[in-house]
Design a protein around this motif. Structure first.
Motif, short mmCIF file in Angstrom:
data_model
loop_
_atom_site.label_atom_id
_atom_site.label_comp_id
_atom_site.label_asym_id
_atom_site.label_seq_id
_atom_site.Cartn_x
_atom_site.Cartn_y
_atom_site.Cartn_z
N THR A 267 0.83 -1.20 0.00
CA THR A 267 0.00 0.00 0.00
C THR A 267 0.86 1.25 0.00
OG1 THR A 267 -1.74 -1.16 1.24
CG2 THR A 267 -1.83 1.24 1.23
N GLY B 290 -12.52 7.96 -2.05
CA GLY B 290 -12.88 6.62 -1.56
C GLY B 290 -11.66 5.71 -1.48
N LEU C 235 -9.93 4.51 2.13
CA LEU C 235 -9.79 3.10 2.47
C LEU C 235 -8.32 2.70 2.59
CD1 LEU C 235 -12.55 1.57 0.15
CD2 LEU C 235 -12.61 1.75 2.64
N SER C 236 -7.48 3.27 1.73
CA SER C 236 -6.05 2.96 1.79
C SER C 236 -5.43 3.46 3.09
CB SER C 236 -5.32 3.59 0.60
OG SER C 236 -5.82 3.07 -0.62
N LEU D 273 -7.02 3.94 5.87
CA LEU D 273 -7.54 3.07 6.93
C LEU D 273 -6.75 1.76 6.99
CD1 LEU D 273 -9.66 2.49 9.11
CD2 LEU D 273 -11.16 1.62 7.30
N THR D 274 -6.50 1.18 5.81
CA THR D 274 -5.71 -0.05 5.73
C THR D 274 -4.30 0.17 6.27
OG1 THR D 274 -6.94 -0.80 3.78
CG2 THR D 274 -4.81 -1.83 4.17
#
Length: 203
Positions: A24, A162, A166-167, A169-170
């Motif tokens: 990531t 979005g 999400l990235s 959060l990951t």
């Protein structure tokens, strides 16, 4: 035996999280860089000495009854835009900011992030500004791509925010586990050693 299997499972989860975290970070490095830099600039915009966020100038009256009609002020703003900025840029407005407490109205144009501040009562030009803060904000949330490609409804911004949300959060979850996981494994190992010593001492 059970403790050994548990540690193997924890180690496997830790390796998986490390791989996700590393991948990531590598794939989205440039986007995280832009978000962090633009976020920092936006946080300091009002303390930039006018480089990012332009000063709001004051007009002659804060009483709306003294002000010129809005269509007259708009006409003056468009004339100033044509005379002082460009005859080629669009006169499409992004918004009109009415600052009653300052006696000023600001016309913000879509094309190339220009803004014009007028005295609400006299129509006198107070300031011509380049909306650098708006440009930085659009880079920050990805809407700069919707602006350049002319897409309506902000689909690129929606997809970008979005994916990045999400990235992030990951990245946060995996980063926390890369710190917390080894601590848990060390604790489990100490407990296992302690239990083994107790069993050995009981013979």
């Amino acid at each position: 035996m059970a403790n050994t299997q548990k540690r193997k499972n924890q180690a496997r989860i830790l390796r998986t999280f490390r791989k996700i975290h590393r991948t990531t970070g590598a794939l989205l490095f440039i986007f995280f860089f832009f978000i962090s830099v633009t976020g920092l600039l936006l946080g300091w915009k009002k303390n930039s000495g006018g480089l990012i966020y332009s000063k709001s100038y004051e007009g002659t009256s804060t009483d709306l009854r003294d002000w010129l009609p809005m269509d007259s002020l708009h006409t003056i703003a468009c004339r100033v835009f044509r005379d002082s900025i460009s005859t080629d840029y669009s006169l499409e407005l992004d918004r009109i900011d009415i600052r009653k407490n300052k006696g000023m109205v600001k016309f913000v144009f879509v094309d190339h992030y220009w803004g014009i501040q007028l005295d609400g009562a006299t129509g006198e030009l107070l300031h011509i500004e380049r909306r650098n803060a708006d440009f930085i904000e659009n880079v920050h949330d990805g809407s700069i791509l919707d602006y350049y490609f002319g897409t309506t409804g902000g689909p690129i911004k929606l997809a970008y925010t979005g994916i990045m949300g999400l990235s992030l959060l990951t990245f946060t979850v995996t980063g926390f586990w890369l710190w917390f996981g080894p601590k848990q494994m060390r604790k489990a190992k100490k407990r296992s050693v302690g239990e083994g010593q107790e069993r050995y001492g009981s013979f």
